[in-house]
Motif scaffolding. Structure first.
Motif, PDB file in Angstrom:
ATOM      1  N   ARG A  89      63.335   9.904 -22.576  1.00  9.05           N
ATOM      2  CA  ARG A  89      62.852  10.868 -21.710  1.00  9.05           C
ATOM      3  C   ARG A  89      61.922  11.955 -21.999  1.00  9.05           C
ATOM      4  O   ARG A  89      61.196  12.654 -21.377  1.00  9.05           O
ATOM      5  CB  ARG A  89      64.225  11.534 -21.267  1.00  9.05           C
ATOM      6  CG  ARG A  89      64.254  12.641 -20.108  1.00  9.05           C
ATOM      7  CD  ARG A  89      65.525  13.217 -19.711  1.00  9.05           C
ATOM      8  NE  ARG A  89      65.331  14.168 -18.530  1.00  9.05           N
ATOM      9  CZ  ARG A  89      65.877  15.291 -18.551  1.00  9.05           C
ATOM     10  NH1 ARG A  89      66.555  15.806 -19.823  1.00  9.05           N
ATOM     11  NH2 ARG A  89      65.709  16.496 -17.468  1.00  9.05           N
ATOM     12  N   THR A  93      55.617  10.221 -19.883  1.00  6.27           N
ATOM     13  CA  THR A  93      55.237  10.998 -18.841  1.00  6.27           C
ATOM     14  C   THR A  93      55.942  11.396 -17.689  1.00  6.27           C
ATOM     15  O   THR A  93      56.249  10.264 -17.084  1.00  6.27           O
ATOM     16  CB  THR A  93      53.656  10.691 -18.357  1.00  6.27           C
ATOM     17  OG1 THR A  93      52.851  10.334 -19.601  1.00  6.27           O
ATOM     18  CG2 THR A  93      53.021  11.470 -17.414  1.00  6.27           C
ATOM     19  N   GLN A  94      56.468  12.671 -17.291  1.00  6.52           N
ATOM     20  CA  GLN A  94      57.231  12.806 -16.509  1.00  6.52           C
ATOM     21  C   GLN A  94      56.753  13.453 -15.392  1.00  6.52           C
ATOM     22  O   GLN A  94      55.766  14.021 -15.395  1.00  6.52           O
ATOM     23  CB  GLN A  94      58.437  13.836 -17.146  1.00  6.52           C
ATOM     24  CG  GLN A  94      59.317  13.399 -18.255  1.00  6.52           C
ATOM     25  CD  GLN A  94      60.044  14.433 -18.575  1.00  6.52           C
ATOM     26  OE1 GLN A  94      60.604  15.495 -17.973  1.00  6.52           O
ATOM     27  NE2 GLN A  94      60.426  14.639 -19.925  1.00  6.52           N
ATOM     28  N   ARG A  96      57.675  15.561 -12.091  1.00  7.82           N
ATOM     29  CA  ARG A  96      58.565  16.583 -11.762  1.00  7.82           C
ATOM     30  C   ARG A  96      58.625  17.176 -10.408  1.00  7.82           C
ATOM     31  O   ARG A  96      57.317  17.497 -10.041  1.00  7.82           O
ATOM     32  CB  ARG A  96      59.046  17.742 -12.703  1.00  7.82           C
ATOM     33  CG  ARG A  96      59.178  17.245 -14.036  1.00  7.82           C
ATOM     34  CD  ARG A  96      59.697  18.298 -14.983  1.00  7.82           C
ATOM     35  NE  ARG A  96      60.592  17.658 -16.059  1.00  7.82           N
ATOM     36  CZ  ARG A  96      61.917  17.653 -16.142  1.00  7.82           C
ATOM     37  NH1 ARG A  96      62.587  18.279 -15.280  1.00  7.82           N
ATOM     38  NH2 ARG A  96      62.412  17.126 -17.279  1.00  7.82           N
ATOM     39  N   ASN A 102      63.136  19.024 -11.066  1.00  3.08           N
ATOM     40  CA  ASN A 102      63.858  18.041 -11.281  1.00  3.08           C
ATOM     41  C   ASN A 102      62.952  16.626 -11.586  1.00  3.08           C
ATOM     42  O   ASN A 102      61.792  16.393 -11.083  1.00  3.08           O
ATOM     43  CB  ASN A 102      64.851  17.320 -10.045  1.00  3.08           C
ATOM     44  CG  ASN A 102      65.761  18.183  -9.665  1.00  3.08           C
ATOM     45  OD1 ASN A 102      66.203  18.949 -10.607  1.00  3.08           O
ATOM     46  ND2 ASN A 102      66.060  18.503  -8.616  1.00  3.08           N
ATOM     47  N   MET A 103      63.020  16.126 -12.705  1.00  2.00           N
ATOM     48  CA  MET A 103      62.401  14.578 -12.931  1.00  2.00           C
ATOM     49  C   MET A 103      62.672  13.776 -11.895  1.00  2.00           C
ATOM     50  O   MET A 103      63.798  13.367 -11.691  1.00  2.00           O
ATOM     51  CB  MET A 103      62.836  14.107 -14.642  1.00  2.00           C
ATOM     52  CG  MET A 103      62.179  13.131 -15.015  1.00  2.00           C
ATOM     53  SD  MET A 103      62.181  12.665 -16.740  1.00  2.00           S
ATOM     54  CE  MET A 103      63.461  11.452 -16.383  1.00  2.00           C
ATOM     55  N   ASN A 105      61.185  10.400 -12.040  1.00  2.00           N
ATOM     56  CA  ASN A 105      61.051   9.404 -12.734  1.00  2.00           C
ATOM     57  C   ASN A 105      62.065   8.331 -12.564  1.00  2.00           C
ATOM     58  O   ASN A 105      63.516   8.531 -12.925  1.00  2.00           O
ATOM     59  CB  ASN A 105      60.424   9.383 -14.175  1.00  2.00           C
ATOM     60  CG  ASN A 105      59.315   9.957 -14.313  1.00  2.00           C
ATOM     61  OD1 ASN A 105      59.185  11.023 -14.094  1.00  2.00           O
ATOM     62  ND2 ASN A 105      58.322   9.425 -15.189  1.00  2.00           N
ATOM     63  N   THR A 144      52.235  15.211 -20.672  1.00  2.00           N
ATOM     64  CA  THR A 144      53.575  14.787 -20.972  1.00  2.00           C
ATOM     65  C   THR A 144      54.547  15.239 -19.520  1.00  2.00           C
ATOM     66  O   THR A 144      55.449  14.564 -19.457  1.00  2.00           O
ATOM     67  CB  THR A 144      54.234  15.794 -22.022  1.00  2.00           C
ATOM     68  OG1 THR A 144      53.854  17.193 -21.769  1.00  2.00           O
ATOM     69  CG2 THR A 144      53.638  15.547 -23.512  1.00  2.00           C
ATOM     70  N   THR A 145      54.100  16.031 -18.735  1.00  2.00           N
ATOM     71  CA  THR A 145      54.546  16.338 -17.506  1.00  2.00           C
ATOM     72  C   THR A 145      53.631  16.727 -16.474  1.00  2.00           C
ATOM     73  O   THR A 145      52.646  17.377 -16.784  1.00  2.00           O
ATOM     74  CB  THR A 145      55.463  17.690 -17.630  1.00  2.00           C
ATOM     75  OG1 THR A 145      56.264  17.415 -18.775  1.00  2.00           O
ATOM     76  CG2 THR A 145      56.321  17.916 -16.394  1.00  2.00           C
ATOM     77  N   TYR A 147      53.866  18.281 -12.554  1.00  2.00           N
ATOM     78  CA  TYR A 147      54.448  18.793 -11.654  1.00  2.00           C
ATOM     79  C   TYR A 147      53.800  18.820 -10.228  1.00  2.00           C
ATOM     80  O   TYR A 147      52.477  18.862 -10.052  1.00  2.00           O
ATOM     81  CB  TYR A 147      54.370  20.244 -12.060  1.00  2.00           C
ATOM     82  CG  TYR A 147      55.312  20.838 -12.940  1.00  2.00           C
ATOM     83  CD1 TYR A 147      56.826  20.842 -12.603  1.00  2.00           C
ATOM     84  CD2 TYR A 147      54.831  20.877 -14.379  1.00  2.00           C
ATOM     85  CE1 TYR A 147      57.891  21.106 -13.757  1.00  2.00           C
ATOM     86  CE2 TYR A 147      55.858  21.058 -15.200  1.00  2.00           C
ATOM     87  CZ  TYR A 147      57.419  21.264 -14.895  1.00  2.00           C
ATOM     88  OH  TYR A 147      58.061  21.575 -16.124  1.00  2.00           O
TER      89      TYR A 147
END
Length: 168
Positions: A89, A93-94, A96, A102-103, A105, A144-145, A147
């Motif tokens: 987790r 790469t998430q 959100r 909230n993720m 993936n 990494t994330t 949005y």
């Protein structure tokens, strides 16, 4: 005694460099393409307003943002960024949601990230990308994330919460 001083100085330099390298930043980006073979995306950095992008209902306690400061300098000139579809987790790469954070993936589906990136590319959606240097001296910058923009449902929920606060 001198040995201890030398050890402490080396430790401070080593951990200081590691912390500086691990610093992350955020940028408004539009994803232009995705190369699954190399695990990279091509992005166009854009300008935006975090307060408009991440609205909060009135009365929400002010706290530290989960979004790092904006990217500056060389990072905004780099358009090729690494992405990772699988892993733990904290290592992949998430993607959100904006309001709840909230993720989204599907960690069991290795093709999920590629499908979502294609949707973002096709719609030319502006997103907030959290960018972090990779581990190692020559490791590339990676996302990494991501949005997603606020949705109509999230705007309706914010409005409902604000109206509920006014009624009390």
């Amino acid at each position: 005694m001198r040995l201890w001083v030398a050890v402490l100085m080396f430790s401070a330099l080593f951990f200081g460099a590691a912390q500086a390298q691990a610093a992350s930043c955020s940028s408004f980006t539009v994803i232009k393409s995705f190369d699954p073979d190399s695990g990279t995306i091509e992005v166009k950095h854009a300008k935006g307003n975090m307060r408009k992008y991440f609205p909060k209902p009135e009365g929400t306690p002010a706290g530290p943002s989960k979004i790092p400061e904006g990217c500056k300098g060389k990072i905004t000139k780099q358009t090729s960024l690494a992405v990772k579809a699988t892993g733990g987790r904290l290592s992949m790469t998430q993607i959100r949601s904006n309001f709840q954070g909230n993720m989204l993936n599907d960690v069991d589906d290795s093709s999920w990230l590629a499908t979502e990136l294609k949707k973002l590319i096709d719609s030319k959606t502006e997103v907030v990308s959290v960018i972090r240097p990779g581990m190692g001296k020559d490791a590339p910058l990676g996302v990494t994330t991501i949005y997603l923009p606020i949705t109509a449902e999230e705007e309706a929920e914010i409005k409902r919460l604000e109206e509920q606060g006014e009624d009390s």
